[in-house]
Design a protein around this motif. Structure first.
Motif, PDB file in Angstrom:
ATOM      1  N   ALA A  23      40.637  33.930  46.405  1.00 17.99           N
ATOM      2  CA  ALA A  23      39.299  34.454  46.147  1.00 17.99           C
ATOM      3  C   ALA A  23      39.063  34.581  44.650  1.00 17.99           C
ATOM      4  CB  ALA A  23      39.152  35.812  46.816  1.00 17.99           C
ATOM      5  N   ALA A  24      37.794  34.387  44.266  1.00 15.23           N
ATOM      6  CA  ALA A  24      37.381  34.628  42.893  1.00 15.23           C
ATOM      7  C   ALA A  24      37.301  36.139  42.711  1.00 15.23           C
ATOM      8  CB  ALA A  24      36.037  33.970  42.642  1.00 15.23           C
ATOM      9  N   LEU A  25      37.944  36.649  41.663  1.00 16.05           N
ATOM     10  CA  LEU A  25      38.026  38.089  41.471  1.00 16.05           C
ATOM     11  C   LEU A  25      37.244  38.551  40.242  1.00 16.05           C
ATOM     12  CD1 LEU A  25      41.841  38.659  42.140  1.00 16.05           C
ATOM     13  CD2 LEU A  25      39.948  38.997  43.731  1.00 16.05           C
ATOM     14  N   GLY A  26      36.844  39.801  40.289  1.00 17.48           N
ATOM     15  CA  GLY A  26      36.233  40.486  39.169  1.00 17.48           C
ATOM     16  C   GLY A  26      36.755  41.905  39.146  1.00 17.48           C
ATOM     17  N   VAL A  27      36.327  42.686  38.161  1.00 16.21           N
ATOM     18  CA  VAL A  27      36.812  44.056  38.005  1.00 16.21           C
ATOM     19  C   VAL A  27      35.638  45.013  37.910  1.00 16.21           C
ATOM     20  CG1 VAL A  27      38.077  45.635  36.487  1.00 16.21           C
ATOM     21  CG2 VAL A  27      38.921  43.309  36.847  1.00 16.21           C
ATOM     22  N   ILE A  28      35.715  46.082  38.692  1.00 24.82           N
ATOM     23  CA  ILE A  28      34.783  47.199  38.569  1.00 24.82           C
ATOM     24  C   ILE A  28      35.595  48.357  38.019  1.00 24.82           C
ATOM     25  CG2 ILE A  28      33.296  48.837  39.774  1.00 24.82           C
ATOM     26  CD1 ILE A  28      32.816  46.673  41.890  1.00 24.82           C
ATOM     27  N   GLN A  29      35.172  48.856  36.872  1.00 22.09           N
ATOM     28  CA  GLN A  29      35.876  49.984  36.283  1.00 22.09           C
ATOM     29  C   GLN A  29      34.859  50.981  35.757  1.00 22.09           C
ATOM     30  OE1 GLN A  29      38.215  48.093  33.211  1.00 22.09           O
ATOM     31  NE2 GLN A  29      36.657  48.423  31.658  1.00 22.09           N
ATOM     32  N   PHE A  93      38.488  55.027  37.006  1.00 19.82           N
ATOM     33  CA  PHE A  93      38.846  54.202  38.151  1.00 19.82           C
ATOM     34  C   PHE A  93      38.759  52.731  37.782  1.00 19.82           C
ATOM     35  CE2 PHE A  93      34.337  55.196  38.417  1.00 19.82           C
ATOM     36  CZ  PHE A  93      33.738  53.957  38.634  1.00 19.82           C
ATOM     37  N   VAL A  94      39.572  51.900  38.461  1.00 23.90           N
ATOM     38  CA  VAL A  94      39.569  50.445  38.267  1.00 23.90           C
ATOM     39  C   VAL A  94      39.837  49.803  39.618  1.00 23.90           C
ATOM     40  CG1 VAL A  94      40.694  48.470  37.163  1.00 23.90           C
ATOM     41  CG2 VAL A  94      40.472  50.621  35.913  1.00 23.90           C
ATOM     42  N   PHE A  95      39.009  48.803  39.969  1.00 27.86           N
ATOM     43  CA  PHE A  95      39.204  48.029  41.188  1.00 27.86           C
ATOM     44  C   PHE A  95      39.112  46.548  40.840  1.00 27.86           C
ATOM     45  CE2 PHE A  95      37.237  52.013  42.559  1.00 27.86           C
ATOM     46  CZ  PHE A  95      38.074  52.413  43.588  1.00 27.86           C
ATOM     47  N   GLU A  96      40.124  45.770  41.220  1.00 24.78           N
ATOM     48  CA  GLU A  96      40.061  44.318  41.093  1.00 24.78           C
ATOM     49  C   GLU A  96      39.767  43.794  42.488  1.00 24.78           C
ATOM     50  OE1 GLU A  96      42.401  40.739  38.911  1.00 24.78           O
ATOM     51  OE2 GLU A  96      43.643  42.137  40.061  1.00 24.78           O
ATOM     52  N   ILE A  97      38.586  43.205  42.647  1.00 23.12           N
ATOM     53  CA  ILE A  97      38.123  42.814  43.981  1.00 23.12           C
ATOM     54  C   ILE A  97      37.409  41.468  43.941  1.00 23.12           C
ATOM     55  CG2 ILE A  97      37.933  45.153  44.918  1.00 23.12           C
ATOM     56  CD1 ILE A  97      35.054  45.219  44.112  1.00 23.12           C
ATOM     57  N   PRO A  98      37.238  40.829  45.111  1.00 24.24           N
ATOM     58  CA  PRO A  98      36.524  39.555  45.174  1.00 24.24           C
ATOM     59  C   PRO A  98      35.065  39.709  44.726  1.00 24.24           C
ATOM     60  CG  PRO A  98      37.779  39.916  47.187  1.00 24.24           C
ATOM     61  CD  PRO A  98      37.820  41.196  46.410  1.00 24.24           C
ATOM     62  N   THR A  99      34.495  38.629  44.259  1.00 23.25           N
ATOM     63  CA  THR A  99      33.111  38.644  43.803  1.00 23.25           C
ATOM     64  C   THR A  99      32.164  38.973  44.953  1.00 23.25           C
ATOM     65  OG1 THR A  99      32.895  36.268  44.201  1.00 23.25           O
ATOM     66  CG2 THR A  99      33.581  36.951  41.994  1.00 23.25           C
ATOM     67  N   ASN A 128      26.384  43.673  41.235  1.00 21.83           N
ATOM     68  CA  ASN A 128      26.776  42.308  41.594  1.00 21.83           C
ATOM     69  C   ASN A 128      27.943  41.930  40.699  1.00 21.83           C
ATOM     70  OD1 ASN A 128      24.941  41.313  43.643  1.00 21.83           O
ATOM     71  ND2 ASN A 128      23.352  41.686  42.116  1.00 21.83           N
ATOM     72  N   LEU A 129      29.015  41.461  41.308  1.00 22.03           N
ATOM     73  CA  LEU A 129      30.231  41.132  40.574  1.00 22.03           C
ATOM     74  C   LEU A 129      30.480  39.632  40.642  1.00 22.03           C
ATOM     75  CD1 LEU A 129      32.665  42.405  39.086  1.00 22.03           C
ATOM     76  CD2 LEU A 129      33.819  42.499  41.298  1.00 22.03           C
ATOM     77  N   SER A 130      30.600  39.004  39.473  1.00 15.97           N
ATOM     78  CA  SER A 130      30.883  37.571  39.377  1.00 15.97           C
ATOM     79  C   SER A 130      32.351  37.357  39.027  1.00 15.97           C
ATOM     80  CB  SER A 130      30.021  36.940  38.279  1.00 15.97           C
ATOM     81  OG  SER A 130      28.663  37.133  38.545  1.00 15.97           O
ATOM     82  N   GLN A 131      32.785  36.121  39.162  1.00 18.98           N
ATOM     83  CA  GLN A 131      34.177  35.774  38.871  1.00 18.98           C
ATOM     84  C   GLN A 131      34.517  36.114  37.424  1.00 18.98           C
ATOM     85  OE1 GLN A 131      35.200  31.718  39.709  1.00 18.98           O
ATOM     86  NE2 GLN A 131      37.344  32.009  39.247  1.00 18.98           N
ATOM     87  N   ASN A 132      35.673  36.757  37.228  1.00 19.55           N
ATOM     88  CA  ASN A 132      36.204  37.143  35.917  1.00 19.55           C
ATOM     89  C   ASN A 132      35.330  38.144  35.162  1.00 19.55           C
ATOM     90  OD1 ASN A 132      38.420  35.403  36.282  1.00 19.55           O
ATOM     91  ND2 ASN A 132      37.247  33.690  35.484  1.00 19.55           N
ATOM     92  N   GLN A 133      34.343  38.708  35.817  1.00 28.92           N
ATOM     93  CA  GLN A 133      33.458  39.681  35.176  1.00 28.92           C
ATOM     94  C   GLN A 133      34.067  41.081  35.262  1.00 28.92           C
ATOM     95  OE1 GLN A 133      29.715  40.252  37.188  1.00 28.92           O
ATOM     96  NE2 GLN A 133      28.711  41.016  35.352  1.00 28.92           N
ATOM     97  N   VAL A 134      33.861  41.874  34.222  1.00 29.69           N
ATOM     98  CA  VAL A 134      34.251  43.282  34.222  1.00 29.69           C
ATOM     99  C   VAL A 134      32.962  44.091  34.137  1.00 29.69           C
ATOM    100  CG1 VAL A 134      35.492  45.114  33.016  1.00 29.69           C
ATOM    101  CG2 VAL A 134      36.450  42.804  33.089  1.00 29.69           C
TER     102      VAL A 134
END
Length: 146
Positions: A23-29, A93-99, A128-134
């Motif tokens: 999966a393409a991942l991004g980060v929500i922090q 908080f930090v979450f690495e999750i799929p886009t 909205n979270l895109s690939q490699n986006q923080v």
């Protein structure tokens, strides 16, 4: 000759096949701020003073530990499930999750909703979270001083 041809075909296949299982991942922090912690002094008002009331680490962990951050997809999916983190004194908080599109919200530790006592509460955001986006998210829980 057959071995070389087989090698070329297999190399082409492995180098050009799609990786559908990755999966393409991004980060929500981000950070949740709980305040005011004493009187009318909101926490984090001054960037150098996250603890304006002089509370102990144990007190801050107890206050922030009453809350958790939950990140859940806005559209139900078998591939993506909700993730959560109980907060500590930092509120970070930090979450690495799929886009995709997600709801980021603060709940009580037991999963129940926080009763919005004021318009100052910022308990939920949709991103909205895109690939490699923080993506940085700031949430605020207004706490009533007793």
């Amino acid at each position: 000759m057959k071995a070389k041809l087989l090698f070329v075909i297999l190399s082409f296949f492995f180098l050009n096949c799609e990786k559908s299982d990755v999966a393409a991942l991004g980060v929500i922090q981000g950070k949740v701020t709980v305040g005011p912690l004493c009187g009318t002094v909101p926490a984090g008002l001054d960037p150098n003073r996250d603890n304006p009331c002089g509370l102990s680490d144990a007190d801050l962990n107890a206050i922030y530990g009453d809350y958790k951050v939950v990140v859940s997809p806005t559209i139900s999916s078998d591939k993506v499930t909700a993730k959560e983190k109980v907060l500590d004194k930092s509120g970070a908080f930090v979450f690495e999750i799929p886009t995709g599109e997600y709801r980021v919200q603060v709940l009580k530790k037991d999963g129940s909703a926080i009763v919005a006592a004021s318009e100052k509460n910022i308990l939920t955001k949709t991103i909205n979270l895109s690939q490699n986006q923080v993506v940085e998210v700031s949430l605020y829980v207004e706490k009533t001083i007793k």
